[in-house]
Scaffold this active site. Structure first.
Site, PDB file in Angstrom:
ATOM      1  N   GLY A  41      38.795  77.836  43.944  1.00 38.62           N
ATOM      2  CA  GLY A  41      37.419  77.689  43.470  1.00 38.62           C
ATOM      3  C   GLY A  41      36.503  78.729  44.084  1.00 38.62           C
ATOM      4  CB  SER A  42      33.043  79.697  43.236  1.00 37.16           C
ATOM      5  OG  SER A  42      32.451  78.413  43.350  1.00 37.16           O
ATOM      6  N   GLY A  94      37.372  73.223  48.420  1.00 33.71           N
ATOM      7  CA  GLY A  94      36.088  72.750  47.921  1.00 33.71           C
ATOM      8  C   GLY A  94      36.225  71.402  47.235  1.00 33.71           C
ATOM      9  CB  ALA A  95      34.887  68.523  46.757  1.00 33.33           C
ATOM     10  CG  ASP A  96      34.922  69.778  40.972  1.00 33.37           C
ATOM     11  OD1 ASP A  96      34.401  70.893  40.835  1.00 33.37           O
ATOM     12  OD2 ASP A  96      36.152  69.592  40.882  1.00 33.37           O
ATOM     13  CE  LYS A 106      40.417  69.619  45.948  1.00 34.39           C
ATOM     14  NZ  LYS A 106      39.631  70.808  45.538  1.00 34.39           N
ATOM     15  N   GLY A 108      37.983  70.798  39.029  1.00 37.20           N
ATOM     16  CA  GLY A 108      37.129  71.546  38.099  1.00 37.20           C
ATOM     17  C   GLY A 108      37.748  72.885  37.715  1.00 37.20           C
ATOM     18  N   GLY A 109      38.576  73.411  38.613  1.00 37.18           N
ATOM     19  CA  GLY A 109      39.262  74.680  38.338  1.00 37.18           C
ATOM     20  C   GLY A 109      40.691  74.485  37.860  1.00 37.18           C
ATOM     21  CD  GLU A 115      42.364  72.212  44.005  1.00 33.56           C
ATOM     22  OE1 GLU A 115      41.738  73.259  43.853  1.00 33.56           O
ATOM     23  OE2 GLU A 115      41.961  71.113  43.601  1.00 33.56           O
TER      24      GLU A 115
HETATM   25  C1  5RP Z   1      39.529  73.499  41.764  1.00 30.49           C
HETATM   26  C2  5RP Z   1      38.747  72.596  42.635  1.00 30.49           C
HETATM   27  C3  5RP Z   1      37.582  73.164  43.362  1.00 30.49           C
HETATM   28  O1  5RP Z   1      37.716  72.906  44.713  1.00 30.49           O
HETATM   29  C4  5RP Z   1      36.335  72.515  42.843  1.00 30.49           C
HETATM   30  O2  5RP Z   1      36.282  72.682  41.429  1.00 30.49           O
HETATM   31  C5  5RP Z   1      35.072  73.121  43.479  1.00 30.49           C
HETATM   32  O3  5RP Z   1      34.918  74.435  43.055  1.00 30.49           O
HETATM   33  P1  5RP Z   1      33.703  75.350  43.495  1.00 30.49           P
HETATM   34  O4  5RP Z   1      33.921  75.714  44.927  1.00 30.49           O
HETATM   35  O5  5RP Z   1      33.796  76.530  42.568  1.00 30.49           O
HETATM   36  O6  5RP Z   1      32.432  74.574  43.291  1.00 30.49           O
HETATM   37  O7  5RP Z   1      39.019  71.429  42.773  1.00 30.49           O
HETATM   38  O8  5RP Z   1      40.527  72.811  41.055  1.00 30.49           O
END
Ligand code: 5RP
Length: 235
Positions: A41-42, A94-96, A106, A108-109, A115
């Site tokens: 993720g970002s 990271g986390a959503d 989690k 979102g990516g 993970e």
């Molecule tokens: C990817 C994830 C990421 O950790 C989650 O989407 C958070 O991403 P970001 O740091 O871009 O906000 O679970 O599958």
């Protein structure tokens, strides 16, 4: 009158600065001379850039996505398979959404399955995020569920029975394909008051690879950045 494009750009830049602050804070949790787990993720992308500066201090990394693997290799960090690495000292991801009890949504990516595996094999899970990800109840962010393609509509019907509104994740009019060759259903409309139970219930549906609830194995530490600094939450 303020330009809405400029306002959106500024908000994005502000959020990026907060993600960077959380990423920098995570470096203190990287033990010397160990193999670590790295998420996706970002926010993690910013963490990898910070990790590159101290790459000589770690042995190697195990990555949770092809995208993170590419960035780690670009940073000259050795990437090992989990089977070769075995034990991991820490997992940074990271986390959503994350609750004060450190349960998360989690995926979102679309990297949720790897993970979850890398997190499970790690001694400590450190979640890095900006403070906007902190919620009292999970579910406003649609819950990602990775499914075996042939089971997509069966799993979707079962998720409706659980009160959700599943939507097949698409990109360019095609189903998003995960690094494992599967599809993603994003489940809207859930109010997740018992994430541990729902995580198990969804994982029991035939055809589900895994779901994006990280409650049975939540984070051990959350580093949440706001304009007031980086707040540390622990279990
Ligand atoms: C990817 C994830 C990421 O950790 C989650 O989407 C958070 O991403 P970001 O740091 O871009 O906000 O679970 O599958």
């Amino acid at each position: 009158m303020s330009d809405p494009y400029v306002a959106r750009y500024n908000a994005h830049m502000d959020q990026n600065a907060l993600k960077l602050a959380a990423a920098k804070a995570a470096i203190a949790y990287v033990p010397i001379d160990t193999i670590i787990g790295v998420g996706s993720g970002s926010t993690v992308n910013l963490f990898i850039a910070e990790l590159a500066k101290i790459s000589h201090r770690i042995k190697a990394a195990v990555s949770s996505s092809e995208a993170s693997t590419a960035l780690l290799k670009q940073a000259n960090i050795e990437v090992m398979t989990l089977n070769d690495a075995g034990f991991l000292s820490v997992y940074i991801d990271g986390a959503d959404e994350i609750t004060p009890h450190l349960a998360m949504i989690k995926g979102g990516g679309a990297a949720l399955t790897r993970e979850k595996i890398v997190a499970a094999a790690s001694d400590k899970f450190v979640c890095i995020a900006d403070q906007s990800k902190l919620v009292d109840v999970l579910g406003a962010f649609p819950l990602p569920v990775e499914v075996i393609p042939m089971a997509r509509s069966y799993v979707a019907r079962e998720l409706v029975r659980l009160g959700g509104h599943p939507e097949w994740r698409m990109k360019d009019d095609k189903g998003v394909v995960t690094d494992n060759g599967n599809w993603i259903l994003d489940v809207h409309g859930l109010v997740i008051t018992n994430p541990v139970e729902l995580e198990s219930t969804i994982n029991q549906i035939a055809g589900v690879v895994t779901n994006g609830l990280f409650a049975r194995r939540g984070a051990d530490v959350a580093l949440l950045a706001s304009i007031d600094g980086v707040k540390t939450l622990t279990r």
